[in-house]
Design an enzyme around this catalytic site. Structure first.
Site, PDB file in Angstrom:
ATOM      1  N   HIS A 385      21.021  66.533  52.563  1.00  0.00           N
ATOM      2  CA  HIS A 385      22.301  67.159  52.890  1.00  0.00           C
ATOM      3  C   HIS A 385      23.086  67.550  51.631  1.00  0.00           C
ATOM      4  O   HIS A 385      24.067  68.298  51.716  1.00  0.00           O
ATOM      5  CB  HIS A 385      23.133  66.198  53.741  1.00  0.00           C
ATOM      6  CG  HIS A 385      24.061  66.892  54.689  1.00  0.00           C
ATOM      7  ND1 HIS A 385      24.343  68.236  54.626  1.00  0.00           N
ATOM      8  CD2 HIS A 385      24.794  66.421  55.734  1.00  0.00           C
ATOM      9  CE1 HIS A 385      25.182  68.563  55.572  1.00  0.00           C
ATOM     10  NE2 HIS A 385      25.484  67.488  56.268  1.00  0.00           N
ATOM     11  N   ASP A 389      22.943  72.471  54.284  1.00  0.00           N
ATOM     12  CA  ASP A 389      24.001  72.224  55.262  1.00  0.00           C
ATOM     13  C   ASP A 389      23.413  72.195  56.674  1.00  0.00           C
ATOM     14  O   ASP A 389      22.311  72.706  56.919  1.00  0.00           O
ATOM     15  CB  ASP A 389      25.075  73.316  55.186  1.00  0.00           C
ATOM     16  CG  ASP A 389      25.819  73.298  53.852  1.00  0.00           C
ATOM     17  OD1 ASP A 389      25.934  72.201  53.283  1.00  0.00           O
ATOM     18  OD2 ASP A 389      26.256  74.374  53.407  1.00  0.00           O
TER      19      ASP A 389
END
Length: 414
Positions: A385, A389
């Site tokens: 992450h 995204d």
């Protein structure tokens, strides 16, 4: 005159290995280039060939010992192979004559000869033999030089006739009765490969901000295409048409649309690539290995299937090299072949994404306002992450799903 057997060069940056198994014992004859030992590195098992013909002399190290590149692990007495191998040949012919003359008495001694082969089983195969309760001397090995693999043991266990169970029960009853209430443990040292896997996976959890996003895919169109063309495909290309060819091709297209999933973080920089090297997990005698399909963006479905088939064959024979494992920009792991319904795969650093495939299962879904049954599969994308995204992860999975549900997209790059 004795010849030293040394640890060969194992690959770039690899300086040591673990001696996993001796394939020959002292006093046994050996030919030139015949494997005498198996070494376990961080990624693959490597066999050590004999540099000369002769007889195995001293074994300098034990199974499980760590050895450095260039270290002496055994010595071979050269020139004695001919005389040593000639004697058993005479004895074998004599034994055959005796067997023909005294046929009723011979069957009792056959298991004794075969039981010696069990000593050359790898630790994982030994555990499988104990777990499934099969006789390794009656299993035809498919590994290199006919050695029995873990897959061979599992296949033999599945093929055992059900009527054989009652016959084996009385023999097993005695130990159970004598050991009533006894609790046993077995300690087996982790292989170097398993230690490396454990270290890297934990490192991934500690370093990356991992998150998993799920979707599902209707496999109807791919299954129909496969059933329709699999015979023609195998006839033309010499390899079976599986599902991985479709998924690798679809993943490559999705990675072109969402390049961040194919990128990686190096220091304070993001490395984007215009090529896709897909790591695929295949089964090997010592566990799962992950060779790399290089430049997958340039391959057709047939080229992908041929590459995967070659990896599977060489993995079973223990012939995968270090070069086969290097690199990789994205990983596909197919837990569905083992029956997995859903999982959260762990990324393989420095990669930023891994796609998990699962079993195909008939489930009720709504199509055009009607509840119908379709062959469905859950997809799981685990990603870093820090770089990817949620929007990009979902976009990747949707693009993959669309390509699998409508394989025509694979042909027109849509």
């Amino acid at each position: 005159m004795a010849t030293d057997v040394v640890v060969p060069t194992l690959g770039e940056s690899i300086t040591e290995a673990t001696l996993g198994q001796w394939l020959k014992k002292p006093g046994e004859a050996v030919k030139v280039d015949e494997p005498i030992a198996s070494l376990e590195t961080d990624k693959v098992a490597v066999e050590v060939p004999s540099p000369v013909a002769g007889v195995i002399g001293e074994l300098v190290v034990n199974e499980g010992d760590t050895v450095n590149v260039g270290a002496v692990i055994a010595r071979i007495e050269a020139g004695a192979a001919a005389s040593t191998s000639a004697t058993p040949a005479v004895e074998d012919r004599t034994a055959v004559g005796k067997a023909e003359a005294a046929a009723p008495a011979e069957p009792a001694s056959a298991p004794v000869e075969e039981s010696g082969d069990a000593l050359t089983l790898s630790p994982s195969v030994r555990r499988a033999v104990l777990e499934y309760g099969v006789d390794p001397s009656k299993i035809r090995g498919t590994g290199k030089d006919g050695r029995v693999t873990k897959d061979d043991v599992i296949a033999a266990a599945k093929s055992q006739p059900k009527t054989a169970a009652p016959a084996a029960a009385p023999a097993a009853a005695a130990p159970v009765a004598s050991a009533a209430g006894e609790r046993k443990e077995e300690r087996v040292k982790m292989t170097r490969l398993r230690q490396t896997v454990a270290k890297r996976l934990k490192e991934a959890q500690n370093t990356a901000a991992m998150l998993t996003t799920f979707n599902d895919v209707d496999m109807t169109a791919v299954i129909e295409a496969r059933n329709k063309y699999k015979d023609l495909f195998e006839k033309k290309h010499g390899v079976r048409l599986g599902f991985m060819g479709f998924f690798v091709k679809a993943a490559v297209m999705a990675l072109k649309d969402v390049p961040a999933v194919n990128a990686s973080i190096e220091g304070d920089e993001i490395v984007y690539r215009d090529y896709v090297d897909v790591s695929v997990a295949v089964s090997a005698p010592n566990g799962l290995v992950v060779p790399v399909i290089r430049d997958a963006q340039n391959l057709s479905v047939s080229g992908i299937e041929k590459t995967i088939g070659d990896f599977g064959k060489r993995a079973k024979e223990g012939k995968l090299s270090m070069e086969d494992m290097k690199g990789g920009t994205f990983t596909i792991s197919n837990g569905g072949v083992f029956g997995s319904l859903m999982s959260t795969p762990i990324i393989n650093p420095p990669q930023s994404g891994v796609l998990g495939l699962h079993r195909i299962e008939d489930r009720p879904v709504v199509r055009d306002g009607q509840v119908v049954v379709r062959p469905m599969m859950y997809l799981a994308l685990s990603y870093d992450h820090r770089l990817i995204d949620g929007r990009e992860a979902v976009t990747f999975l949707v693009a993959l799903k669309n390509a699998i549900e409508d394989p025509t997209r694979l042909l027109i790059d849509l």
